[in-house]
Design a protein around this motif. Structure first.
Motif, short mmCIF file in Angstrom:
data_model
loop_
_atom_site.label_atom_id
_atom_site.label_comp_id
_atom_site.label_asym_id
_atom_site.label_seq_id
_atom_site.Cartn_x
_atom_site.Cartn_y
_atom_site.Cartn_z
N ARG A 140 62.83 11.63 34.12
CA ARG A 140 62.32 12.93 33.63
C ARG A 140 61.22 13.44 34.55
O ARG A 140 60.29 14.10 34.11
N ARG A 167 65.61 0.16 33.99
CA ARG A 167 66.37 0.85 32.95
C ARG A 167 66.40 2.36 33.17
O ARG A 167 67.04 3.08 32.40
N MET A 168 65.69 2.85 34.19
CA MET A 168 65.68 4.28 34.43
C MET A 168 65.86 4.55 35.92
O MET A 168 65.46 3.72 36.74
N ASP A 169 66.50 5.67 36.23
CA ASP A 169 66.77 6.08 37.60
C ASP A 169 65.47 6.12 38.40
O ASP A 169 64.63 6.99 38.18
N TYR A 192 74.16 1.39 31.58
CA TYR A 192 73.82 2.70 32.13
C TYR A 192 72.32 2.82 32.30
O TYR A 192 71.56 2.38 31.45
N ASP A 249 57.72 6.05 31.46
CA ASP A 249 58.91 6.12 32.33
C ASP A 249 58.77 5.21 33.53
O ASP A 249 59.75 4.61 33.97
N GLN A 287 76.47 11.88 30.63
CA GLN A 287 75.30 11.75 31.51
C GLN A 287 75.75 11.79 32.96
O GLN A 287 76.80 11.23 33.30
N GLU A 324 59.80 1.90 32.55
CA GLU A 324 61.27 1.83 32.44
C GLU A 324 61.90 1.68 33.82
O GLU A 324 62.86 0.95 34.00
N SER A 376 69.24 5.27 32.38
CA SER A 376 68.99 6.62 31.90
C SER A 376 68.40 7.47 33.02
O SER A 376 67.70 6.96 33.88
#
Ligand SMILES: [Zn+2]
Length: 204
Positions: A125, A163-165, A120, A155, A59, A158, A122
């Motif tokens: 999207r 938990r997500m960029d 990490y 998303d 990733q 998240e 994720s």
């Protein structure tokens, strides 16, 4: 006084006013937007430019400024097996070659807390969700819009939970809203269409 800069787009030398130091400017010749260097001495090479990180799982994260990269390291998100690259050093190199503190012996010497399990984040999207939202309009098909709506909402949750960029928040939000409006309008049009059809049948 003015600052002499070189446009990265057309390579021509430009004069810009002092007040633009450290800010973005648009090249009048080729419209390229670039950063005018600050008046003071330019920052050290290792501190400038954006960095990317690739995990052993493949990733890729970033680009982020060096300050955020050191933040990741302090959070234990970068392991010595991770690869790093930057603008000034485009080849992937092991993270511990740039940050020696990541090498194993030093790491185990930290008495405060054991090495945390690498956490990490994720990748987002955003472009996919925005594309789905736009496809809903391009094909007047509510399925794309509903996908963008549902994926965007999930998303964004998240991202809020860390938990997500979160750099994809804008794109994700745009895709979610475009998809939501598309889905709602399509559904309303279908309902109106069915209603008119029934009305027409009733008149006959
Ligand atoms: Zn230019």
């Amino acid at each position: 006084m003015s600052i002499e800069t070189r446009c990265p787009g057309c390579e021509r030398t430009l004069q810009v006013g002092d007040e633009h130091a450290g800010k973005q400017a648009r090249c009048p010749l080729c419209n390229e937007i670039y950063l005018v260097p600050a008046n003071e001495a330019p920052p050290a090479d290792s501190d400038s430019g954006l960095w990317r990180m690739r995990t052993p799982e493949g990733q890729t994260f970033g680009p982020v400024p060096r300050s955020e990269l050191t933040q990741w390291i302090s959070e234990g998100r970068v392991s010595s097996e991770c690869l790093l690259s930057s603008d000034s050093q485009p080849n992937w190199v092991n993270a511990d070659a740039i940050f020696p503190e990541l090498a194993a012996p030093l790491r185990s010497s930290s008495p405060i807390r054991p090495a945390p399990a690498a956490r990490y984040i994720s990748p987002h999207r955003g472009p996919l969700i925005l594309t789905l939202g736009i496809m809903g309009w391009a094909f007047t098909c509510p399925i794309f819009g509903i996908c963008a709506w549902v994926m965007g909402s999930a998303d964004l949750r998240e991202m809020q939970a860390g938990r997500m960029d979160a750099s994809g928040t804008g794109l994700t939000q745009a895709g979610q809203i475009i998809g939501m409006i598309n889905a709602l309008i399509t559904i309303i049009l279908v309902v109106i269409g069915v209603f008119l059809l029934l009305l027409g049948v009733g008149w006959r």
